[in-house]
Design an enzyme around this catalytic site. Sequence first.
Site, PDB file in Angstrom:
ATOM      1  N   GLY A 148       0.848  -0.947  -0.027  1.00 25.62           N
ATOM      2  CA  GLY A 148      -0.173   0.077  -0.443  1.00 25.62           C
ATOM      3  C   GLY A 148       0.858   1.388  -0.483  1.00 25.62           C
ATOM      4  O   GLY A 148       1.854   1.263  -0.614  1.00 25.62           O
ATOM      5  N   ARG A 170      -2.953  -8.904  -1.639  1.00 23.02           N
ATOM      6  CA  ARG A 170      -3.837 -10.148  -2.438  1.00 23.02           C
ATOM      7  C   ARG A 170      -3.482 -10.104  -3.596  1.00 23.02           C
ATOM      8  O   ARG A 170      -4.104 -11.452  -3.529  1.00 23.02           O
ATOM      9  CB  ARG A 170      -4.777  -8.681  -1.783  1.00 23.02           C
ATOM     10  N   THR A 171      -3.527  -9.351  -4.614  1.00 30.06           N
ATOM     11  CA  THR A 171      -4.037  -9.564  -5.815  1.00 30.06           C
ATOM     12  C   THR A 171      -2.249  -9.173  -6.125  1.00 30.06           C
ATOM     13  O   THR A 171      -1.588  -8.162  -6.513  1.00 30.06           O
ATOM     14  CB  THR A 171      -4.414  -9.206  -6.580  1.00 30.06           C
ATOM     15  N   ILE A 228       5.176  -3.172  11.611  1.00 31.45           N
ATOM     16  CA  ILE A 228       5.272  -1.645  11.509  1.00 31.45           C
ATOM     17  C   ILE A 228       3.793  -1.739  11.020  1.00 31.45           C
ATOM     18  O   ILE A 228       3.226  -0.144  10.778  1.00 31.45           O
ATOM     19  CB  ILE A 228       6.277  -0.722  10.597  1.00 31.45           C
ATOM     20  N   ARG A 230      -0.164  -3.403  11.415  1.00 33.09           N
ATOM     21  CA  ARG A 230      -0.592  -4.803  12.785  1.00 33.09           C
ATOM     22  C   ARG A 230      -0.302  -5.205  13.071  1.00 33.09           C
ATOM     23  O   ARG A 230      -0.035  -6.702  12.917  1.00 33.09           O
ATOM     24  CB  ARG A 230      -2.158  -4.354  12.178  1.00 33.09           C
ATOM     25  N   GLU A 258      -1.805  -3.172  22.628  1.00 29.94           N
ATOM     26  CA  GLU A 258      -1.245  -1.611  22.880  1.00 29.94           C
ATOM     27  C   GLU A 258      -1.578  -1.186  24.194  1.00 29.94           C
ATOM     28  O   GLU A 258      -2.105  -0.849  24.534  1.00 29.94           O
ATOM     29  CB  GLU A 258      -0.655  -1.094  21.891  1.00 29.94           C
ATOM     30  N   HIS A 277       4.876   2.186  19.204  1.00 22.49           N
ATOM     31  CA  HIS A 277       3.651   2.806  18.609  1.00 22.49           C
ATOM     32  C   HIS A 277       3.685   3.618  17.362  1.00 22.49           C
ATOM     33  O   HIS A 277       3.160   5.126  16.934  1.00 22.49           O
ATOM     34  CB  HIS A 277       2.463   2.410  18.667  1.00 22.49           C
TER      35      HIS A 277
END
Length: 314
Positions: A148, A170-171, A228, A230, A258, A277
């Site tokens: 992303g 995913r793709t 980094i 989730r 957290e 975080h």
Amino acid sequence: MRSRTLHRLLIYHSDSKAYEEILSKRLPRLQIQSAVYWEEAWDFIEEAEIILSWQIPDELLKRAKNLRWFSSMSAGNEDLVKNPHLPGKVILTKTTVYGEMMAEYVFAYLLHFNRNLSKHFEDQRNKVWDRMRPERLSGKVMGILGVGSVGKEIAKRGKQFGMRILGMRRTPEPKRNFDQVFGPGDLERMIPLVDILIVALPLTPETYHLLGEKELNLIKEGAFLFSIGRGKTIDEGALTKVLKTKKMRAVLDVFETEPLPPESELWSLENVIITPHVSGINIPEEICEEFIKNYKRWVKGKPLIGVVDRNKGY
């Protein structure tokens, strides 16, 4: 003559005044209510058409009867995506400005280790002249799980350092700055190839505990792992077990719980660096700049930046 108010914006955040100060100057025709506590937002939210927030109590969200757009300050919005009090007709956007900051975080630690900075700091304190040969990033293989806005920025900088970049999404399809992109089904083939593994995935039902003991044991001896995205995308119990073997080093910024509980064994492992975080953290000026661009698009009826696909979860 005073210009007519166009829309009503609720900013709900612990630092909401900072956001209000910036936006009120740049978008003077917005009626803005900033709130730190739910009581400050209780009445206004009924008329608000836009919410700029990170997390908001359900009791408030239920009252947002005129809401048209929820502009989230977060890159990951797994809770909002499944929140029944956020109707499907409401546009949900994520913040996409964290990529550069998170890329800086990754390379800060890689350069720290590769250039032996801890040793040089210690040598300076002890007045020791020792010209230890550094490692190079050039020629290393970096694997990025999650292609992303964050993964793309990390890949871009990796290429600038002369690295070979592998990605997983995913793709699987070709992406700029990636030498090869794998699908989730090829994860076990990809992991053994990399010297540095970056986990920058959103949390979805498909990515929950995507990396378990089996996958973590595939990581090369001496490799680096960065978490980094989730925390729940990695099985933390399995991660702790593998890290205790000292086969790899890890820089961990996100965790299943957290703040990370004091009793977690991760705190005391010598091959682990823990940060709270902060790889991508809210900077009001940057978030407001993206919001302003999106607001101008929204007013003109143009597609918004960072629209969340609620079916995919990101």
